[in-house]
Each structure stands twice: as C-alpha cells, then as structure tokens.
Design a protein around this motif. Structure first.
Motif, PDB file in Angstrom:
ATOM      1  N   THR A 115       7.324  42.770 -71.095  1.00 15.00           N
ATOM      2  CA  THR A 115       7.920  43.662 -70.094  1.00 15.00           C
ATOM      3  C   THR A 115       7.299  45.049 -70.174  1.00 15.00           C
ATOM      4  O   THR A 115       7.092  45.710 -69.157  1.00 15.00           O
TER       5      THR A 115
ATOM      6  N   GLN B 212      13.486  41.765 -65.198  1.00 20.73           N
ATOM      7  CA  GLN B 212      13.978  40.701 -66.068  1.00 20.73           C
ATOM      8  C   GLN B 212      15.487  40.487 -65.883  1.00 20.73           C
ATOM      9  O   GLN B 212      15.939  39.375 -65.690  1.00 20.73           O
TER      10      GLN B 212
ATOM     11  N   ASP C 158       8.968  39.330 -63.485  1.00 21.69           N
ATOM     12  CA  ASP C 158       9.396  39.358 -64.884  1.00 21.69           C
ATOM     13  C   ASP C 158      10.523  38.349 -65.092  1.00 21.69           C
ATOM     14  O   ASP C 158      11.663  38.598 -64.722  1.00 21.69           O
ATOM     15  N   GLU C 159      10.189  37.225 -65.672  1.00 23.50           N
ATOM     16  CA  GLU C 159      11.137  36.147 -65.959  1.00 23.50           C
ATOM     17  C   GLU C 159      12.024  35.799 -64.768  1.00 23.50           C
ATOM     18  O   GLU C 159      13.258  35.861 -64.861  1.00 23.50           O
TER      19      GLU C 159
HETATM   20 MG   LIG Z   1      10.935  41.276 -71.266  1.00 25.35          MG
END
Ligand SMILES: [Mg+2]
Ligand SMILES: Nc1ncnc2c1ncn2[C@@H]1O[C@H](COP(=O)(O)OP(=O)(O)OP(=O)(O)O)[C@@H](O)[C@H]1O
Lengths: 367, 256, 301
Positions: B43, B85, B176-177
């Motif tokens: 991240t 995220q 992000d994820e």
């Molecule tokens: Mg992360």
C-alpha cells in the motif's frame, strides 16, 4: 450517519404539499418566485402594520439566517469547526459603517448614503471575504481541533485590534450610522444569500466541499483541489458574514468590539447545529427558532441565558443532527438535482445504452 | 519509454523502512500484480505514487512527468486513479455525487459562474451529470444512483469505488486489494469486471491482492514484496515456484 | 533589574494558575479528544466553592488557624468540583461518545455557558474576595519585594504538577489513563475499565483546577466571567504546549503567564495583551500545528 426522521413536520406540511403537487407544472414553476415576490411586498410595507419591536426581531432573524447559512458552509458542508465567525462579521460591520459615516459624506455623497448602502455592504463583505484568507491558508495544513483554535484566535485578534484603533473608537465603539437596515433590505439580502449559497452548494465546488467533510484524503485522490475549495469556502463564508455585519451595524447604529466577541460566534454556532449541518433549510429554521425563542424568553430576564445553553445541551444529546441535519427543503434543491429528475435521466440513459451495448459483467441485477 | 517508471523508490516511517529500492516499469496496457505478506509495503508504494506520502528517495515518472513532490490531485489529473484497501467512499453522499466529485479537476467554470448560474455552469453541470450517470449505468449501478453511498451492500460499494476512480478518466488504475472481504462468487465477478474495464477503458492496471486466485488468474506479471524489499518478479508460474516467495508466505502462515 | 525580577515572580504566579487549569483541558483531550470548553467554568465554580466554604470556616465562632482553613477550603473545592465534573461527563458527554465529535464540543460549550449564566443568575455579577487565610507578609530581598502568598502559589502549584506527573507516569491509574488515550478500543480488552478511567481523569483535572481556583482567589477577585477570561488563557496554554500533552500544558501555562505580564511592559497599552497572546497562538499553530510538545496523529491510508 443516521438521519433523524422529520415525520412530524412532514405530516403538518402534507396537505400543503398535496395542494402544490396538484397544480399544473407551469404554475408550479412560478410558485416559488411568486411567493418570494409577495413576501417582498409584504416586507416592504411591513413598517406600516408591524410594530417597531417585531420589525427589529424580524431583522435579527434575517441577519442570523445569513450568518448561520454562511457558517454552515464551513462547519456543516465542509465539516471544519470554525468558532470565529463573528470576526468576519466585525470586519464587514466596521468597513460598511466607516463608509456610510465617513467616506461617503466626505466625498460629498452624504445625501445619497441610503442609496449607497448596498454598495457599502458589498465592500464590507468583500473586505471580510479577503480576511477569510487568514483562515483559509492555515487550513491547508491545520485541521480539526487545531483549525478550530485558529479561528478562535482570529476572532480574538480582530476584537483586540479593533479595541486598539482609537480612530474608530477603540473599546468605546463606533457610532453615527443611520438606521438603514429595514425589513425589506434584510429580506432581499437573505434571498440573495440563500440563492447564491444554494447554487454554490450544488456545483463542483459544493461537491468538493462535501467531499472534504467526508474524507479529505480520498477527495484529493479523486482530483479535488482541496486548497482551491478551502479558499473558496472560507472567502465566501466570510463575505456573507461581512454582509450580515454591515446590516447589523445599520440597525443597532452602534457597534463596539465586544459586539463581535466569541459569544456572538457561539450564538451562530448554536443556530447552525440547532438547524442541522449541511442544510440551508436547516439554517433558516435554526436561526429563526433560536432568535424568536430568545425573544419569547425575554420575561425570564437573566434566566433566559440559562435556558438557552440548557436547551442546546439537551438538543445535542437527543437530536445530535439538529432539526434538519443533512436534509434539504425541496424548494431549495435545484429542479435538475431532485431525485425524480435524476431517476428520469437515468432511465433515458439506460434505454439509449441498451439499444447499443452490454453493461459491465454482473451489474444492475443486485439492486 | 514506459508509461510509468519507478526507480530506487525508498520510504521510511521514522525508523521503519516500509519500502526499499523499489523498481517498476509499466508498459501501456499491462496488468501487473503486487503481492506480499501483511506489512510488506504494498500500500505504501501506491501511497507514494499517488502523492499521499513523499518518498524518502527515488524517482517516479509518469508519461515523462515527475510525480515526486506533486499534490495528489495534480497526480490524479495526470491520469492515475486508485481505490483503497479499506473502502473510502463519501459515505453520506449519493452514489451519483460520489462519481461526480471525481469530475472536479475537469470542470472549467469558476466560482462566480457557479453562484450566478451562468449558462456555462448550467451546460457543464448537465454534461457532468449525464456522463456520471452513464458511467454508473455502465458499471451496473443505475438503480442505486440516488442512494446514499453507505446504504449500498458491500460488493456494490467496492464497485462504486472503482466507478469513482474511473470517473477521473485515468490511463493507469491502481487497485488496492479489491477482493478483500468478498465471497468466492463475488470474487469471480470482480475478476471479470477488472478485465472488462481494462478493455473498455483501455487501462493499464496495477493490482495489489492477497487472494492468489485473483492475482494468478489475471495478472501477466507479478512483483513480490517482503519487508519493503522486492524478493521476486515474474510470470504467475515463475512466482508460484520461487523458493523465496514460498518461504516468505510459509513464514507468515506459521505465525498466523 | 529589580522590577524585572518582580515581574518574573508575577509571571510565575499567574503562569502557575494557567498551568493548573491547562492540565484539565489537556488531560480530558488526551483521553477522549474532546475540547472541554466547560473546564474554564468548572474552574470558576471552584473559586465560588472556595469563597463560600472559606468564608464560613473563617467565621469568628470556629477560631480555626488559617492554615487549617486553607487546607479544608482547598479540599472542599476539590471535592465539589470533581463531583461536578464527573456529573457533567456522565450526563452530558457520555451519551455523545458515539455521536459526531462536534456534538460533544458544542455540548461542552453549552455546559460552560450554562454554568456561567447559572452563577450569574443565582449569585450575581459582583466580584467577591476570598477571606485572608494568612496575614500577608512581604519580604524584601535585594530590593525585590515578594509576599508569602506569592511563594505559596508558586510552590503549591509546582508540587501539584510534580505529583500529577508522577501519578501519570508511575501509577496504575496513570498507566490506565495512558492506555485509554492511546487506544480506546483495545484498552478494554486489556482489562482497563475505560468508563471509570475517564471519570477519574475528569475528577483529577477538575480538582487540580480547584487548587488553581483557590490559589487564584487568594490574590484576585472572583466573578462569574472569570471562567471565560482565565479559562481561555489556560486553554491557549494547553494548545501552545501541545494539547493532550501534560508537560506541554505546564510549559504552556508559564509561557502564557510571561506573555500576559510582559506584554504591557514592552507595549505600553495593556490592551495589546490579547492581541499578542492570540497572534502568538496563530503563528505557532501555522508553523507548528501540534504545539510545542504535541505529536501529529498519523493518518493511515
Ligand atoms: Mg495494504
Ligand atoms: N502512516 C504510517 N505511519 C507509520 N507506519 C506506517 C504507516 N503506513 C504504513 N506503515 C507501516 O509500513 C509498513 C508497510 O505498510 P503497508 O500498509 O504498505 O503494508 P501492506 O503491504 O499494504 O500490508 P497489508 O497487506 O496489511 O495491507 C507496515 O509495517 C506499516 O505498519
């Protein structure tokens, strides 16, 4: 945030609403402007049928609406916590007063002062708006409680500077203003303020402002120039506070630095949170209810200053979003932004697209 | 000249070295994955690219523009968008507004034009509204356009976040994820969606993901981070057989 | 030179009181990130308690020695004020812990105004004087005159601050306080009784303000507006030091004491006092947004 229901108010207003809905569309479009015009005529002639005391109360209601709506832009829409609104009000009040008492007469325009009054207000507002930058720049780096303290310091500094300039009376204050603020003038300025603020709120800047309240980092990561938004918000809010200050100075005809202390700012804060954050309708309600309530409590004398704060505390505990938190009166929402207009537009777009191509995988069905 | 070129990217949080000597060259149209155990610095790499943090060292060039030292909104305007995220929608605002906010940098009218409702404002606003609604429709969020964002079910919130990123009209999308917290059915849908938007909007994508299924399934190239270091790089097959990667992940699993 | 030393003593005396009040702001902020705007008025109430208790105990009938009356007065003020603060927390702030943060701040403003106006309505605006617990003795040393009261104020404040610093750093309660302030969500998992720790924090903050209030009342007059007047300055002290930081509040208090005493010395008109203090605050916040000892909160993305 959960929104409180407005069941009581909407039930009271339901018949009115129904009557309005039954009007044909062209009539409906002109209803609001017509009503505003009718009220203007009433305001214009109000001195002949409303006594001086209630005229004054109406004027204070109007001034407070302007103050509340403009502070709501900062505290409600942008989610900062400014406690120094009276500082901007002071700038507007002193600048406008100096113009009408000294500058205009000195230029030989003494007899035109009543006509130049709007200009004086405007210049007062612009001066206040300029000082809005004092808060806007620190707000780039400083946020939350610390920005609140910056605004507090600003309020104190303005008061202290005014107390130290002898030419404008220092702590004794400034007088000599004519009683130029009338119910009609205040009414006009309230309409202008609410209209302009509404347009701002429903623009790119308004959405940027809301996004800063919701999540400042995310907002800059979807291209919002947060500095530009902050400058805009603080300058605009300060501008209208300045206008309110000018109106205020020309109704009480005597201003001193103490009129613009932190207590005044607190009053405006109370009205903002009473009416509800992020709502112009709420600002109108909050300012009206609070101002009238304090007048009605006048017989309690000193005790009314005890009742006021107590009500505020109870309000915060039992209705932390104020009367209208983040809701808006329908007539204050531009027609093209109303839910049904958006839904209709969406429907049109969907049909147009369905004729051409497929949507993203697995979309739409889950609603 | 690659589209994105990162050289020697290093970042410290106080004494903690979160990213060290990170390199990346992205060609237009690529879909690259970044994986690594928790706290590996994935991240942080996104945060450095998008200007949330200023790197301690290193250079980031995007289409010839140096991104180091630029503000996030400037970077986004150059054509880089991202998701988060943990979902960071504007919760109390409508789905439509969430997407419209991402048009901010493109609006060209000024404050006065707005407050006086001049024709330019009316025209641009109508255009923005229409484009935002079109995008929502395309992304399968047409029914929810007027809902408050927080009232969307979780999967649709993820989808809205992607829609919002797309509304900035990026060339490069950083995810992000995106599959975090999704069930297998939703994950399959998401994989399809990612590939679809990539085609439809002609995107280059960098994807951080813990779900191996996603990364191995759709990425052409994968970088593996551990404790801020790049420990491996290659195609999904190469990565799956890389002993250092297996060790990093086994090491993590032993703890969990 | 002599006047300089004289002024330094005055600044220390005033700064002590500011520091004592600032501690209450900073402790509450540290633990629940609330700017407790009512704290200045809690201080004001404490001086009234001291006034009434002190006056009653000094009556000729009891014939108690001054030092006993002083101690009893301080204890009474501490107890009453702590109780008030705990009640305020319990009934006004606690219901708002899940609400948006501004609601609590507004409530604090409301509670402060309520206390102030309630005092105004019941007791009236006239300034009052605390009885003289001790005969004032003035010493002269090298041309510098100072009184025993001055020494008492400076010394008592210093002891109280040392004590608090020790409590927070060394005792279980202090540890629990730091745990809650560090992480409200995991602290209860570690067995820290969060609600009780918050109450204790309010109680300690208020009793320290009460000590400050009694000391203040020994040299200045007592009136309903002092909560605002003195409270704001103490609040600025806390911010200058870095709100949430206990040592910062102490340092901030003395800084503000010096600003207040030395501004009129340097700038002739004493009305510049507020201007200097608040400009200082503004400039400080622009260049060091988290105060002298404060730390910025990390924003995780
Ligand atoms: Mg992360
Ligand atoms: N703002 C910050 N301040 C201090 N340390 C940070 C900050 N952000 C991240 N870190 C630390 O930097 C390291 C890398 O964090 P990062 O969030 O980049 O990891 P990640 O690879 O994304 O992990 P995850 O899979 O858990 O999301 C971690 O040790 C983390 O604790």
């Amino acid at each position: 945030m959960k929104r409180p229901s407005l069941s009581f108010l909407s039930r009271v207003l339901a018949p009115l609403r129904a009557a309005y809905e039954s009007l044909p569309p062209p009539v409906r479009r002109w209803t609001t402007p017509m009503l505003l015009a009718v009220f203007f005529v009433i305001a214009l002639f109000s001195p002949s049928f409303i006594n001086l005391y209630w005229q004054q109360v109406l004027i204070y209601v109007g001034i407070n609406i302007i103050l509340t709506a403009s502070l709501n832009l900062v505290n409600g829409y942008m989610g900062e916590f400014s406690v120094g609104h009276a500082g901007f009000m002071a700038v507007g009040a002193y600048v406008a007063s100096i113009l009408t008492v000294w500058v205009f007469p000195r230029w030989g325009l003494g007899e035109y002062v009543p006509y130049l009054f709007p200009l004086a207000l405007l210049i007062g507002g612009l001066a206040a708006g300029l000082t809005g930058l004092v808060i806007a720049f620190p707000s780039f780096r400083t946020r939350g409680d610390y920005l609140a303290i910056v605004t507090l310091a600003w309020n104190m500094i303005v008061k202290s500077v005014l107390e130290n300039i002898d030419a404008i009376g220092g702590p004794r204050g400034f007088m000599g203003m004519q009683k130029l603020t009338s119910v009609a003038w205040v009414y006009v300025w309230v309409i202008i303020t609410i209209y302009l603020l509404r347009n701002l709120v429903y623009s790119n800047f308004g959405r940027g402002t809301l996004s800063i309240r919701e999540d400042e980092i995310a907002s800059s990561l979807v291209s919002v120039d947060t500095r530009k938004v902050k400058i805009t918000v603080f300058v605009v809010a300060a501008f209208f506070a300045g206008i309110a200050g000018g109106l205020f100075a020309h109704i009480i005809q005597f201003i001193n630095p103490r009129s613009f202390s932190i207590l005044k700012s607190t009053d405006v804060l109370v009205m903002v949170y009473l009416g509800g954050i992020g709502s112009l309708g709420g600002s109108i309600l909050g300012a009206t209810v609070y101002t009238v309530l304090l007048e009605l409590l006048r017989p309690l004398q000193v005790w009314r200053w005890v009742v006021g704060p107590l009500l505020l505390v109870l309000l915060m505990i039992f209705r932390p979003y104020g009367i209208m938190g983040m809701r808006e009166w329908r007539f204050l929402i531009p027609p093209e932004e109303r839910v049904e207009t958006v839904a209709a537009l969406m429907e049109r777009i969907r049909r147009k697209r369905e004729a051409v191509a497929a949507p993203a995988p697995a979309g739409g069905s889950s609603g | 000249m690659p589209m994105l070129r990162i050289r020697g990217l290093t970042h410290y949080f106080g004494g903690l070295r979160a990213v060290h000597d990170f390199h990346l060259d992205l060609e237009p149209g690529e879909l690259v994955g970044i994986i690594g155990p928790n706290g590996a610095g994935k991240t942080t790499v996104f945060n450095l690219i998008t200007g949330v943090y200023r790197p301690t060292e290193g250079e980031i060039l995007f289409n010839g523009h140096n991104l180091v030292g630029k503000r996030s909104d400037q970077i986004v305007s150059l054509g880089i968008a991202r998701t988060f995220q943990t979902i960071r929608l504007f919760k109390n605002l409508s789905v439509l507004d969430n997407v419209r906010i991402a048009h901010f940098a493109r609006a060209s009218y000024g404050v006065l034009t707005a407050v006086f409702r001049l024709p330019k404002y009316v025209r641009e606003e109508a255009e923005t509204r229409e484009r935002a609604l079109e995008l929502l429709e395309l992304m399968g969020l047409s029914e929810q356009a007027t809902w408050v964002a927080s009232s969307l079910p979780y999967g649709l919130q993820r989808r809205l976040e992607i829609a919002r990123a797309l509304a900035t009209e990026p060339r490069l999308l950083l995810l992000d994820e995106p599959a975090a917290g999704m069930n297998p059915g939703e994950i399959a849908e998401l994989m399809e969606l990612i590939q679809w938007i990539r085609q439809r909007f002609d995107l280059t994508i960098v994807l951080i993901e813990h779900q191996m299924r996603v990364v191995m399934g759709i990425c052409e190239r994968i970088k593996v981070l551990d404790f801020g270091e790049t420990i491996a790089e290659g195609t999904p097959v190469e990565i799956q057989n890389n002993p250092r990667v297996i060790e990093a992940y086994l090491g993590e699993e032993a703890v969990v | 030179m002599q006047t300089l030393v004289q002024q330094v003593l005055n600044a220390l005396q005033l700064g002590s009181v500011y520091a004592l009040i600032a501690l209450g702001y900073t402790m509450v902020y540290g633990i629940i990130t609330l700017i407790n705007f009512a704290h200045g008025d809690i201080f004001m109430v404490s001086t009234y308690v001291a006034f009434f208790v002190g006056t009653a105990l000094m009556s000729q009938l009891l014939r108690l020695p001054g030092i006993v009356v002083f101690v009893l007065t301080v204890l009474a003020a501490m107890f009453a004020t702590a109780l008030l603060a705990v009640l305020i927390e319990r009934f006004a702030y606690k219901p708002l812990r899940q609400a948006p943060r501004v609601s609590a701040v507004i409530t604090a403003l409301g509670v402060g105004l309520f206390l102030e106006n309630f005092t105004l309505a019941t007791i009236g605006p006239d300034p009052r004087f605390l009885p003289k617990f001790f005969p004032v003795v003035t010493f002269t040393m090298g041309g510098v005159a100072f009184s025993n009261i001055q020494i008492i104020i400076i010394a008592v404040s210093a002891v109280v601050m040392l004590l608090l610093d020790t409590i927070v750093r060394r005792t279980m309660v202090g540890m629990a306080m730091r745990a809650v302030s560090w992480d409200k969500f995991t602290a209860p998992l570690m067995g820290v009784p969060v609600d009780r720790i918050i109450s204790i924090t309010f109680a300690i903050g208020a009793s320290i303000a009460a000590i400050g209030g009694t000391l203040f009342g020994m040299v200045y007059t007592v009136d309903p507006y002092m909560g605002i007047r003195i409270g704001w300055w103490a609040f600025i002290s806390a911010v200058v030091g870095g709100i949430g930081n206990i040592r910062g509040a102490m340092i901030g208090g003395y800084i503000l004491g010096f600003v207040e005493i030395f501004t009129p010395v340097i700038l002739p008109a004493s009305t510049y006092r507020d201007f200097v203090a608040f400009s200082l605050l503004l400039v400080l916040l622009i260049f060091r947004p988290y105060g002298i000892l404060g730390r910025p909160v990390a924003q995780k993305v």
